[in-house]
Design an enzyme around this catalytic site. Structure first.
Site, PDB file in Angstrom:
ATOM      1  N   HIS A  90      26.032 -20.268  -5.928  1.00 39.82           N
ATOM      2  CA  HIS A  90      26.471 -18.901  -5.612  1.00 39.82           C
ATOM      3  C   HIS A  90      27.341 -18.297  -6.717  1.00 39.82           C
ATOM      4  O   HIS A  90      27.484 -17.077  -6.775  1.00 39.82           O
ATOM      5  CB  HIS A  90      27.227 -18.869  -4.283  1.00 39.82           C
ATOM      6  CG  HIS A  90      26.336 -18.979  -3.086  1.00 39.82           C
ATOM      7  ND1 HIS A  90      25.836 -17.894  -2.409  1.00 39.82           N
ATOM      8  CD2 HIS A  90      25.841 -20.063  -2.451  1.00 39.82           C
ATOM      9  CE1 HIS A  90      25.084 -18.287  -1.401  1.00 39.82           C
ATOM     10  NE2 HIS A  90      25.070 -19.616  -1.398  1.00 39.82           N
ATOM     11  N   ASP A 142      22.766 -16.297   1.140  1.00 42.09           N
ATOM     12  CA  ASP A 142      22.603 -16.912   2.467  1.00 42.09           C
ATOM     13  C   ASP A 142      22.228 -15.812   3.446  1.00 42.09           C
ATOM     14  O   ASP A 142      22.997 -14.847   3.603  1.00 42.09           O
ATOM     15  CB  ASP A 142      23.906 -17.599   2.898  1.00 42.09           C
ATOM     16  CG  ASP A 142      24.272 -18.761   1.991  1.00 42.09           C
ATOM     17  OD1 ASP A 142      23.358 -19.340   1.371  1.00 42.09           O
ATOM     18  OD2 ASP A 142      25.465 -19.097   1.901  1.00 42.09           O
ATOM     19  N   GLU A 195      18.896 -26.473   3.788  1.00 41.73           N
ATOM     20  CA  GLU A 195      19.570 -25.351   4.474  1.00 41.73           C
ATOM     21  C   GLU A 195      18.586 -24.211   4.701  1.00 41.73           C
ATOM     22  O   GLU A 195      18.111 -23.604   3.730  1.00 41.73           O
ATOM     23  CB  GLU A 195      20.756 -24.857   3.625  1.00 41.73           C
ATOM     24  CG  GLU A 195      21.793 -25.953   3.394  1.00 41.73           C
ATOM     25  CD  GLU A 195      22.913 -25.542   2.448  1.00 41.73           C
ATOM     26  OE1 GLU A 195      23.018 -24.346   2.091  1.00 41.73           O
ATOM     27  OE2 GLU A 195      23.680 -26.425   2.054  1.00 41.73           O
ATOM     28  N   HIS A 249      19.666 -20.717   2.920  1.00 42.93           N
ATOM     29  CA  HIS A 249      20.054 -20.571   1.504  1.00 42.93           C
ATOM     30  C   HIS A 249      18.825 -20.395   0.604  1.00 42.93           C
ATOM     31  O   HIS A 249      17.933 -21.254   0.591  1.00 42.93           O
ATOM     32  CB  HIS A 249      20.859 -21.800   1.079  1.00 42.93           C
ATOM     33  CG  HIS A 249      21.264 -21.802  -0.377  1.00 42.93           C
ATOM     34  ND1 HIS A 249      22.561 -21.572  -0.809  1.00 42.93           N
ATOM     35  CD2 HIS A 249      20.541 -22.012  -1.505  1.00 42.93           C
ATOM     36  CE1 HIS A 249      22.607 -21.641  -2.125  1.00 42.93           C
ATOM     37  NE2 HIS A 249      21.392 -21.911  -2.577  1.00 42.93           N
TER      38      HIS A 249
END
Ligand SMILES: C[C@@H](N)C(=O)N[C@H](C)C(=O)O
Ligand code: ZN
Length: 236
Positions: free
Chosen positions: A134, A141, A203, A206
């Site tokens: 990030h 996200d 995830e 993400h």
């Protein structure tokens, strides 16, 4: 060190720009600001120019099939300081959940808890060869909200420290409700990957485009001819 850190970075120099939030749904107040994270002069709702373009493309793909549905942005740009803050916060929350003062934990217990934290969060490294995703302005996200503004039920929360965060957690479930969770996750996966993003293998929320993880995943999934991929976004 994660396997994707082997990927060389040749930053293309694109600026971080504000995400045009009126095109999306947004988690407000920002979840990490609410916890006390400090962003300095940059907003968490910005990304590299090319990544914003791809996110708008993903929104276009979604609303073509589902008019008035929106991609909901939970988090985007994250300075390394905020990555550090969230890693510490997650560790402290885990310690509390064990009802033990930190000082009483054994070295093994501490190591296990940090292991759980780093299953989910990237290390807050200041090394330019291994930036947290990030911190490059290339990762986001997200989830989806329907035309009534309700978030689709993904069968787990964003940032949840559990097996349910795995994108395919519900894949083999034939039970009605769980099948719907898988369907919802697949919809998110399809709109994002059609726009060029790659999904984090652990995830469901993400996605990134142009960072080391993206280049590594494309190589691994044989989405490219070149055997040595390069990331185009390093730490901002
Ligand atoms: C934990 C989640 N919000 C996330 O962004 N995870 C990735 C791996 C990260 O920390 O960069
Ligand atoms: Zn993320």
């Amino acid at each position: 060190m994660k396997p994707y850190h082997q990927i060389p970075i040749k930053d293309c120099g694109e600026p971080l720009i504000a995400i045009p939030l009126s095109n999306f749904a947004v988690e407000l107040p920002h979840p990490y600001v609410k916890l006390g994270a400090e962003y300095g002069e940059r907003s968490p709702y910005c990304l590299r120019q090319g990544v914003v373009k791809a996110l708008l493309q993903a929104q276009f793909i979604l609303e073509k099939r589902y008019p008035h549905w929106k991609i909901k942005i939970y988090d985007a740009y994250r300075p390394v300081g905020v990555q550090q803050f969230m890693v510490n916060y997650t560790y402290e929350t885990l310690v509390k959940s064990h009802n033990l003062p930190e000082k009483q934990l054994s070295a093994q217990q501490r190591q296990d808890l940090w292991g759980q934290v780093y299953q989910l969060w990237a290390a807050p490294s200041l090394d330019r060869k291994m930036p947290p995703p990030h911190s490059t302005g290339a990762a986001v996200d997200v989830t989806i909200v329907n035309d009534r503004g309700e978030a689709l039920d993904m069968g787990g929360e964003i940032d949840e420290l559990s097996e349910r965060s795995h994108p395919d957690y519900y894949i083999s479930d034939r039970d009605g409700e769980n099948q719907q969770y898988h369907f919802n996750r697949q919809l998110l996966y399809r709109v994002m990957t059609k726009a060029g993003f790659c999904q984090h293998p652990r995830e469901w929320w993400h996605f990134s485009l142009g960072d080391q993880m993206w280049a590594w995943l494309r190589d691994r999934n044989q989405l490219t001819d070149k055997s040595v991929q390069t990331a185009r976004y390093g730490r901002v």
